[in-house]
Enzyme design. Sequence first.
Site, mmCIF file in Angstrom:
data_model
loop_
_atom_site.group_PDB
_atom_site.id
_atom_site.type_symbol
_atom_site.label_atom_id
_atom_site.label_comp_id
_atom_site.label_asym_id
_atom_site.label_seq_id
_atom_site.Cartn_x
_atom_site.Cartn_y
_atom_site.Cartn_z
ATOM 1 N N GLY A 14 -7.456 -30.226 5.276
ATOM 2 C CA GLY A 14 -8.660 -29.410 5.094
ATOM 3 C C GLY A 14 -9.126 -28.810 6.404
ATOM 4 O O GLY A 14 -9.542 -27.639 6.464
ATOM 5 N N SER A 128 1.769 -25.703 0.125
ATOM 6 C CA SER A 128 2.907 -26.386 0.736
ATOM 7 C C SER A 128 3.077 -25.953 2.182
ATOM 8 O O SER A 128 2.798 -24.818 2.538
ATOM 9 C CB SER A 128 4.202 -26.086 -0.016
ATOM 10 O OG SER A 128 5.281 -26.675 0.667
ATOM 11 N N GLY A 130 2.606 -28.608 4.711
ATOM 12 C CA GLY A 130 2.089 -29.712 5.519
ATOM 13 C C GLY A 130 0.994 -29.247 6.459
ATOM 14 O O GLY A 130 0.399 -28.186 6.293
ATOM 15 N N LYS A 182 3.919 -26.167 -7.942
ATOM 16 C CA LYS A 182 3.984 -26.932 -6.693
ATOM 17 C C LYS A 182 4.773 -28.228 -6.910
ATOM 18 O O LYS A 182 5.551 -28.661 -6.053
ATOM 19 C CB LYS A 182 2.577 -27.240 -6.174
ATOM 20 C CG LYS A 182 2.506 -28.248 -5.024
ATOM 21 C CD LYS A 182 3.206 -27.723 -3.791
ATOM 22 C CE LYS A 182 3.099 -28.526 -2.515
ATOM 23 N NZ LYS A 182 2.762 -29.887 -2.467
ATOM 24 N N HIS A 185 8.390 -27.407 -7.038
ATOM 25 C CA HIS A 185 8.770 -27.126 -5.653
ATOM 26 C C HIS A 185 9.111 -28.437 -4.930
ATOM 27 O O HIS A 185 10.139 -28.546 -4.258
ATOM 28 C CB HIS A 185 7.627 -26.392 -4.939
ATOM 29 C CG HIS A 185 7.696 -26.426 -3.442
ATOM 30 N ND1 HIS A 185 7.399 -27.558 -2.708
ATOM 31 C CD2 HIS A 185 8.034 -25.480 -2.541
ATOM 32 C CE1 HIS A 185 7.565 -27.297 -1.422
ATOM 33 N NE2 HIS A 185 7.942 -26.042 -1.297
ATOM 34 N N ASN A 186 8.261 -29.432 -5.088
ATOM 35 C CA ASN A 186 8.515 -30.710 -4.422
ATOM 36 C C ASN A 186 9.756 -31.394 -4.996
ATOM 37 O O ASN A 186 10.512 -32.025 -4.257
ATOM 38 C CB ASN A 186 7.307 -31.642 -4.561
ATOM 39 C CG ASN A 186 6.186 -31.272 -3.613
ATOM 40 O OD1 ASN A 186 5.997 -30.110 -3.308
ATOM 41 N ND2 ASN A 186 5.436 -32.258 -3.153
ATOM 42 N N GLU A 189 12.639 -29.837 -3.503
ATOM 43 C CA GLU A 189 12.714 -30.340 -2.113
ATOM 44 C C GLU A 189 13.474 -31.681 -2.081
ATOM 45 O O GLU A 189 14.315 -31.897 -1.203
ATOM 46 C CB GLU A 189 11.279 -30.485 -1.605
ATOM 47 C CG GLU A 189 11.110 -31.041 -0.228
ATOM 48 C CD GLU A 189 9.607 -31.224 0.083
ATOM 49 O OE1 GLU A 189 8.819 -30.281 -0.143
ATOM 50 O OE2 GLU A 189 9.228 -32.313 0.542
ATOM 51 N N TYR A 190 13.187 -32.548 -3.031
ATOM 52 C CA TYR A 190 13.922 -33.824 -3.115
ATOM 53 C C TYR A 190 15.420 -33.565 -3.264
ATOM 54 O O TYR A 190 16.235 -34.196 -2.602
ATOM 55 C CB TYR A 190 13.464 -34.637 -4.339
ATOM 56 C CG TYR A 190 12.262 -35.527 -4.173
ATOM 57 C CD1 TYR A 190 11.053 -35.043 -3.685
ATOM 58 C CD2 TYR A 190 12.321 -36.872 -4.545
ATOM 59 C CE1 TYR A 190 9.955 -35.872 -3.574
ATOM 60 C CE2 TYR A 190 11.215 -37.707 -4.437
ATOM 61 C CZ TYR A 190 10.036 -37.195 -3.953
ATOM 62 O OH TYR A 190 8.943 -38.020 -3.853
ATOM 63 N N ARG A 446 25.283 -40.426 -34.940
ATOM 64 C CA ARG A 446 23.874 -40.532 -35.361
ATOM 65 C C ARG A 446 23.760 -40.458 -36.877
ATOM 66 O O ARG A 446 22.956 -41.143 -37.500
ATOM 67 C CB ARG A 446 23.047 -39.412 -34.709
ATOM 68 C CG ARG A 446 22.933 -39.542 -33.202
ATOM 69 C CD ARG A 446 22.113 -38.400 -32.585
ATOM 70 N NE ARG A 446 20.709 -38.513 -32.920
ATOM 71 C CZ ARG A 446 20.013 -37.637 -33.624
ATOM 72 N NH1 ARG A 446 20.605 -36.549 -34.082
ATOM 73 N NH2 ARG A 446 18.744 -37.833 -33.883
HETATM 74 P P1 NBP Z 1 -6.188 -37.433 2.621
HETATM 75 O O1 NBP Z 1 -5.349 -37.316 1.417
HETATM 76 O O2 NBP Z 1 -5.884 -38.479 3.611
HETATM 77 O O3 NBP Z 1 -7.722 -37.604 2.162
HETATM 78 C C1 NBP Z 1 -8.740 -37.787 3.101
HETATM 79 C C2 NBP Z 1 -9.923 -36.940 2.731
HETATM 80 O O4 NBP Z 1 -10.407 -37.276 1.424
HETATM 81 C C3 NBP Z 1 -11.078 -37.185 3.687
HETATM 82 O O5 NBP Z 1 -11.752 -35.963 3.885
HETATM 83 C C4 NBP Z 1 -11.927 -38.169 2.906
HETATM 84 O O6 NBP Z 1 -13.262 -38.190 3.304
HETATM 85 C C5 NBP Z 1 -11.802 -37.597 1.544
HETATM 86 N N1 NBP Z 1 -12.239 -38.492 0.465
HETATM 87 C C6 NBP Z 1 -11.692 -39.632 -0.006
HETATM 88 BR BR1 NBP Z 1 -10.231 -40.454 0.674
HETATM 89 N N2 NBP Z 1 -12.366 -40.176 -1.021
HETATM 90 C C7 NBP Z 1 -13.403 -39.353 -1.217
HETATM 91 C C8 NBP Z 1 -14.472 -39.359 -2.126
HETATM 92 N N3 NBP Z 1 -14.590 -40.324 -3.046
HETATM 93 N N4 NBP Z 1 -15.382 -38.370 -2.045
HETATM 94 C C9 NBP Z 1 -15.256 -37.409 -1.127
HETATM 95 N N5 NBP Z 1 -14.263 -37.342 -0.234
HETATM 96 C C10 NBP Z 1 -13.337 -38.293 -0.283
HETATM 97 O O7 NBP Z 1 -6.286 -36.014 3.373
HETATM 98 P P2 NBP Z 1 -5.097 -35.016 3.764
HETATM 99 O O8 NBP Z 1 -3.923 -35.760 4.270
HETATM 100 O O9 NBP Z 1 -5.727 -33.971 4.599
HETATM 101 O O10 NBP Z 1 -4.681 -34.375 2.359
HETATM 102 C C11 NBP Z 1 -5.594 -33.643 1.554
HETATM 103 C C12 NBP Z 1 -4.900 -33.215 0.287
HETATM 104 O O11 NBP Z 1 -3.797 -32.387 0.633
HETATM 105 C C13 NBP Z 1 -4.327 -34.351 -0.540
HETATM 106 O O12 NBP Z 1 -4.467 -34.052 -1.902
HETATM 107 C C14 NBP Z 1 -2.881 -34.388 -0.170
HETATM 108 O O13 NBP Z 1 -2.046 -34.876 -1.200
HETATM 109 C C15 NBP Z 1 -2.601 -32.947 0.117
HETATM 110 N N6 NBP Z 1 -1.572 -32.840 1.152
HETATM 111 C C16 NBP Z 1 -0.747 -31.849 1.094
HETATM 112 C C17 NBP Z 1 0.221 -31.693 2.032
HETATM 113 C C18 NBP Z 1 1.090 -30.577 1.916
HETATM 114 O O14 NBP Z 1 2.096 -30.471 2.585
HETATM 115 N N7 NBP Z 1 0.742 -29.657 1.057
HETATM 116 C C19 NBP Z 1 0.354 -32.565 3.105
HETATM 117 C C20 NBP Z 1 -0.516 -33.566 3.182
HETATM 118 C C21 NBP Z 1 -1.472 -33.682 2.193
HETATM 119 P P3 NBP Z 1 -13.729 -39.208 4.499
HETATM 120 O O15 NBP Z 1 -13.363 -38.527 5.752
HETATM 121 O O16 NBP Z 1 -15.197 -39.310 4.290
HETATM 122 O O17 NBP Z 1 -13.015 -40.495 4.277
#
Ligand code: NBP
Length: 476
Positions: A14, A128, A130, A182, A185-186, A189-190, A446
Amino acid sequence: ARAQIGVTGLAVMGRNLARNFARHGYTVAVHNRSYGKTQSLIEEAGDEGDFVPSESMADFVASLERPRKVVIMVKAGAATDAVIDELLPLLEDGDIVVDAGNAHFPDTIRREEALRERGLHFVGTGVSGGEEGALLGPSIMPGGTRESYESLGPILEAISAKVDGTPCCTYVGPGGAGHFVKMVHNGIEYADMQLIAEAYDLLKRGLGATAAEIGQIFAEWNTGDLESFLIEITADVLQHVDAETGSAFVDIVLDQAEQKGTGRWTVQNGLDLGVPITGIAEATFARALSGGVPQREAARGTLPAHATDLQVTDRAAFIEDVRQALYASKVVAYSQGFDQIAAASAEHGWDVDRGAMARIWRGGCIIRARFLNRITEAYERDQQLPLLLADEYFTDAVGNGLPAWRRVVAQAAAAGIPAPAFSSSLAYYDGVRADRLPAALIQAQRDFFGAHTYRRTDREGTFHTLWSGDRTEQEA
Ligand code: NBP
């Protein structure tokens, strides 16, 4: 209210997405459950653009121009629902909620329906690439309503990766279409990673080459049809030396592959839809096999091999065979993945343009590759193409590599080298092109034990044979 877009959830993904919006000149509202992450974003990157930080969700929502565009980037699952619940009372008709996390598409379908009833747009969006992609330009796969894409689309396209000036972002389709694509896509990727790993193993055992030498072969392959991010990083990884031991890095990594679950979702959905995605399934199961420690312990040194060592006399020819087998198997895995997208699109009425999906995967994402252009061209030639392999380009490309592919699979089997994705892709190829399949015998069986009936090759209708009676045939 002055922010054009907001991001809530400021962990690595984010935070980088928010910076990407800001670097493209948008005023970005930022919020995180715990305020510390918001503060550190402003302290460390606040000078990159115009950020509007808020400590409370209410202030965050109030800082957004209408219709509000809120990107949720939190941990997929319950956290996403918690954030949506908190947002709902603060939003008004026509506002757009974007879930950019890795949601499972049935959750996206459910959330989209619920928000639509409240007069809101819900845009389940695959992202996608990362951490680095989020900052520098990811591949973006947004679902939801077309209407929401009119105002949201240009902003997402602006921050997406570009290939030849074309954004790696396009409207995918309604409901869960974005997260579905998506997911596939993953899955692909596998398959891609497994095929590369099998090629590496064959080269290692066939040539007795070092990791670094094999890395150079991959670097060479990256200049041709196989050119892709995964081949490129494979070359780098194989040439990397472990600083502590001085060994090739890959040789000191434990050989048990892990998974977060998107491959499994893809395979489960392939089973639900009845689409043979054998490449993705073999890749997912190969990871599971590698992690099956008790089974491997029980089998290692116990199960006989009765194999003959790979005898490679012409090294260059063997390398070229493996390259062609890799390319052909890769085409099969993609062909299957696109079949899965077509099947889901038909089932859910999503009307997904497969050529456009290949186009937005050309940059930003993990499977970005030169040959995706070829897939786009194939679907441009025929929007309804029933099988990617049947497109003239791929028929030729795979056909030319077929002798090599057969040699490699046969050599691997004789030498006792597991090549599940290479060999099952070849079996799929031979199965799908077969004039006649032994499925006829299965239908007969069958009908024998379960009176499940069969159809005949020579006339219309459904039949059952009285197997326990006088074996006459009855029209069922
Ligand atoms: P994380 O998946 O590690 O999530 C951490 C975030 O979620 C923090 O902002 C945390 O807030 C918040 N959070 C949680 Br945990 N529980 C919450 C709740 N009940 N209410 C509100 N906020 C909450 O973060 P990320 O690694 O940045 O990944 C974010 C998304 O992107 C995920 O869905 C992940 O699967 C996806 N992703 C995608 C890729 C990609 O290549 N596309 C890579 C990595 C991740 P806090 O700071 O207050 O704990």
